[in-house]
Scaffold this active site. Structure first.
Site, mmCIF file in Angstrom:
data_model
loop_
_atom_site.group_PDB
_atom_site.id
_atom_site.type_symbol
_atom_site.label_atom_id
_atom_site.label_comp_id
_atom_site.label_asym_id
_atom_site.label_seq_id
_atom_site.Cartn_x
_atom_site.Cartn_y
_atom_site.Cartn_z
ATOM 1 N N HIS A 175 0.821 -1.219 0.000
ATOM 2 C CA HIS A 175 0.000 0.000 0.000
ATOM 3 C C HIS A 175 0.852 1.263 0.000
ATOM 4 C CE1 HIS A 175 -3.659 -2.088 0.270
ATOM 5 N NE2 HIS A 175 -3.479 -2.554 1.486
ATOM 6 N N ARG B 173 -1.407 -4.993 -27.538
ATOM 7 C CA ARG B 173 -1.687 -6.380 -27.145
ATOM 8 C C ARG B 173 -3.195 -6.514 -26.982
ATOM 9 N NH1 ARG B 173 2.822 -5.062 -23.283
ATOM 10 N NH2 ARG B 173 4.631 -6.201 -24.070
ATOM 11 N N ARG C 172 -1.575 -6.260 -32.718
ATOM 12 C CA ARG C 172 -1.113 -7.650 -32.777
ATOM 13 C C ARG C 172 -2.319 -8.561 -32.596
ATOM 14 N NH1 ARG C 172 2.812 -9.791 -28.172
ATOM 15 N NH2 ARG C 172 0.875 -9.684 -26.996
ATOM 16 N N GLU D 71 9.942 -13.667 -32.974
ATOM 17 C CA GLU D 71 10.138 -14.038 -31.575
ATOM 18 C C GLU D 71 10.406 -15.529 -31.391
ATOM 19 O OE1 GLU D 71 6.554 -13.045 -29.416
ATOM 20 O OE2 GLU D 71 5.287 -13.653 -31.078
ATOM 21 N N ASN E 276 11.165 -10.351 -25.598
ATOM 22 C CA ASN E 276 10.817 -11.138 -24.403
ATOM 23 C C ASN E 276 10.735 -12.634 -24.718
ATOM 24 O OD1 ASN E 276 10.614 -8.630 -23.324
ATOM 25 N ND2 ASN E 276 8.456 -8.767 -22.760
ATOM 26 N N ASP E 277 9.938 -12.961 -25.748
ATOM 27 C CA ASP E 277 9.814 -14.371 -26.111
ATOM 28 C C ASP E 277 11.052 -14.888 -26.822
ATOM 29 O OD1 ASP E 277 7.498 -15.012 -24.903
ATOM 30 O OD2 ASP E 277 6.217 -14.747 -26.666
ATOM 31 N N ARG F 61 11.485 -17.468 -17.567
ATOM 32 C CA ARG F 61 12.016 -16.511 -16.594
ATOM 33 C C ARG F 61 11.163 -16.395 -15.335
ATOM 34 N NH1 ARG F 61 11.075 -10.464 -18.790
ATOM 35 N NH2 ARG F 61 9.164 -10.854 -19.905
ATOM 36 N N CYS G 109 10.300 -4.513 -30.073
ATOM 37 C CA CYS G 109 9.456 -4.242 -28.916
ATOM 38 C C CYS G 109 9.869 -5.245 -27.848
ATOM 39 C CB CYS G 109 7.976 -4.353 -29.271
ATOM 40 S SG CYS G 109 7.483 -5.951 -29.900
#
Lengths: 604, 89
Positions: A197, A304, A340, A440, A463-464, A474, A511
């Site tokens: 919080h 996305r 995408r 990717e 990322n991929d 990961r 990206c």
């Protein structure tokens, strides 16, 4: 390395960037000693239960008091206080404490402590980090009751007169509500993480804060001078004059730099030697588009689209998708939005779809594979995107997880069919709409030259790509340390894909998290990409660094780095280079390297 | 008779303190015994800590069971909360 020394230096988790310098104000709580004693007679037990009930009633009264004073602006806080009220009356604490007093004949403080420990054990088993973290709410409520039991008045933060840095074990929403923002320079707490919080509230108030310091409440005394560096997560207690001067200067510079970044966010990202790269943003929700524009991104490089699917039991219909995409396209106009198509695994979707219980969903029926199998699902989404393109003309389509030319052709064949049927109906769409793919999957890199002939653009999804190339999940803590975006294999693959795209004359974008990491800018520029797409908040700083960078130098840097054989070598080289080249920026934002001397041993 | 209805948790943060508080706020208006079942575990829907420790992140499928005179009203009150994702994302 910062000059000077301090009595003590503590490192924690910085949750709100910025520097605060001022006197500590310790808010004591939950440090109340609890005496253990046995109750022998039934009468004693009954009195003890009444004493406990009175302490709970008092806590309830106090919470209701605070709640009634909250003004309309903070509905979040009202909900949290409601949650605290429910916890106070919950059987797991309330009934359980009374049961323990009755059965074991021990005093209320110890009985409550035991009930709390039982609850803590249950919470510790929860997988979800966020829900597990909510034990801090239970802990806080119990501490209120405990302090009522011992009769000591909990020190309130409401009576603070001068501007101070609040030092607390944990700050509850009730505490933060009573804080007067104009009197609070910074926050530091023993407890908490990025989702606590305190973190959420301080971020919304933009007050420098460091949490998770473990024992700062014991380390500092009220009135002592301290520095809170929320940018790097460091707290300095009683610095000497030299160090204090250093932080005053740093505070001034950081503020000035943040203002400068905000002012220059809309300027293009062009290097000293005239190389321009487009900086776009990734979004997931329609609501994020405003932040994209505010932060100076030049379009949406990755929209996305999974959100609308994950939030309903059935796939959304064409109209829902159409209005959502249309709104995004209209807000970002005249800049482009790259939509995408669905990148979702059968596992995450409706149970009716795909075989249940895939043993390896990352390599299973997902993304374009799922769309090619669930034809109607794919067509509905394509129709919605195409219809928007006919109206706004700033839309591009991108297919995820393409592993080779066959798959690409299959996807494009469906797209062509959908276009034909729209044309037959007389529904407009953008005939020259660009169709691209995510790069990717490692096999897509290997055949990037073949793919480049059949698409209008590439977007390298790091990322991929890292996950599939290095065979690293990961999220798996056992192997997460092996997730290395700077692994030579990754850099070679990005180079191969971007070279293939350039050779074919199509734009190449990158990206993924790599795109927004300032440390990687020299190599990203070295690839001579056409655009980078990142988290909108990273845009102003990345643009600023690029404006101070140089293409020729970056190309030389990439050549050099491609000779190295390990990720750690590359990392070290980039650290050295970026610190040298973008000194002002890195000194202000990531001053993590400096080790400070402390007169109480080496605590830094 | 026990009334049952299945729901899927769709808001991003799952059943956390605030959402659980909303459930308790709703259930405590009713006399019925109300439980939330997840796999083979169950939680008392009138206990915020029971709900929290049941641990229901986004995507969890649960069943609500209500037993008592006002069971039907209780189920429909909860359905409103679940169907609106507790007013969250």
């Amino acid at each position: 390395m910062p000059p000077g020394s301090a009595r003590m230096v503590l490192d924690g988790i910085g949750v709100t960037p910025g520097i605060a310098i001022g006197k500590a104000h310790r808010v004591d709580r939950d440090r109340i000693s609890r005496v253990y004693y046995h109750l022998l007679s039934p009468l004693q037990k009954r009195e003890e239960i009444e004493r406990f009930e009175a302490a709970v009633s008092k806590a309830e009264f106090d919470l209701r008091e605070i709640r009634s004073k909250i003004v309309g602006d903070f509905p979040e806080h009202v909900y949290i206080l409601d949650a605290h009220l429910h916890i106070l009356q919950d059987q797991m604490l309330y009934n359980e404490t009374i049961r323990i007093i009755e059965e074991q004949g021990i005093n209320a403080e110890w009985a409550l402590r035991q009930a709390l420990e039982n609850a803590q054990r249950l919470f510790a088993k929860i997988d979800d980090e966020y829900i597990r973290g909510r034990f801090s709410d239970v802990d806080y409520v119990a501490a209120q009751v405990l302090s009522n039991l011992t009769g000591r008045n909990a020190q309130s933060v409401a009576g603070i007169k001068e501007r101070v840095i609040i030092v607390a074990h944990d700050l509850s929403p009730a505490d933060t509500m009573q804080l007067q923002v104009e009197k609070t320079l910074g926050f530091v707490t023993d407890m908490g993480g990025k989702t606590s919080h305190t973190a959420i509230i301080t971020r919304s108030l933009d007050i420098p804060a460091v949490v998770g310091l473990e024992n700062v409440t014991q380390a500092v005394n009220s009135g002592e001078l301290m520095v809170v560096d929320g940018t790097v997560g460091r707290v300095i207690i009683d610095p000497d004059e030299e160090l204090l001067n250093y932080y005053h200067e740093r505070q001034f510079q950081l503020e000035r730099y943040r203002k400068e970044l905000a002012r220059s966010a809309k300027l293009p990202a062009e290097t000293e030697d005239g190389f321009s790269i487009k900086i776009e943003a990734n979004i997931e929700f329609l609501e994020e588009v405003v932040a994209v524009i505010d932060n100076g991104a030049e379009g949406i490089g990755l929209y996305r689209t999974e959100y609308l699917y994950l939030n309903s039991e059935y796939p959304p219909d064409e109209e829902t998708l159409f209005w959502n995409y249309r709104e995004v396209a209209e807000i970002i106009y005249p800049e482009m939005v790259t939509i995408r198509t669905l990148d979702i695994g059968a596992d995450k979707f409706s149970a009716k779809m795909g075989p249940c219980g895939e043993t390896n969903p990352a390599l299973g029926l997902r993304a374009i594979r799922l769309c090619l199998q669930e034809n109607e699902l794919f067509r509905t989404q394509l129709r919605a995107i195409l219809r928007v393109s006919g109206i706004t003309r700033n839309v591009q389509i991108m297919f995820p997880m393409i592993s080779g030319v066959g798959e690409l052709r299959a996807a494009k064949a469906i797209l062509t069919e959908v276009m034909e049927s729209l044309a037959q109906e007389g529904t407009k769409f953008d005939q020259s709409l660009h169709v691209g793919i995510m790069i990717e999957v490692p096999s897509a890199v290997a055949v990037a030259d073949l793919l480049a002939r059949e698409v209008d653009f590439f977007s390298i999804g790091t990322n991929d790509l890292v996950q599939y190339t290095l065979a690293i999940d990961r999220v798996n803590k056992q192997v997460a340390h092996l997730y290395e975006p700077l692994h030579p294999a990754i850099l070679r693959m990005v180079k191969q894909a971007s070279d293939a795209g350039r050779k074919a004359g199509i734009p190449v974008s990158l990206c993924g998290e790599m795109a927004g990491e300032p440390l990687y800018i020299p190599i990203l520029l070295g690839f001579e990409l056409d655009s980078l797409s990142m988290n909108a908040l990273a845009v102003p700083r990345v643009k600023q660094i690029i404006r101070n960078a140089n293409l020729e130098e970056s190309k030389a840097c990439l050549d050099e780095v491609l000779q190295f054989s390990t990720a750690s070598q590359i990392n070290e080289y980039l650290r050295e280079l970026t610190w040298r080249r973008f000194r002002e920026d890195f000194e202000l934002f990531e001053n993590k390297l400096g080790t400070l001397s402390s007169t109480h041993g080496d605590l830094s | 008779m026990v009334l049952r209805k299945e729901f899927t948790i769709r808001n991003k943060l799952g059943l956390h303190a605030r959402t659980a508080a909303k459930i308790v706020q709703a259930t405590t208006q009713f006399q019925s015994r109300i439980r939330i079942i997840k796999n083979d575990r169950e939680a008392d829907a009138k206990s915020i800590l029971d709900i929290l420790t049941l641990s229901c992140p986004q995507g969890t499928r649960i069943e609500v069971r209500a037993e008592g005179e006002d069971a039907a009203e209780a189920i429909s009150a909860l359905a409103v909360l679940f169907d609106n994702n507790f007013g969250e994302e």
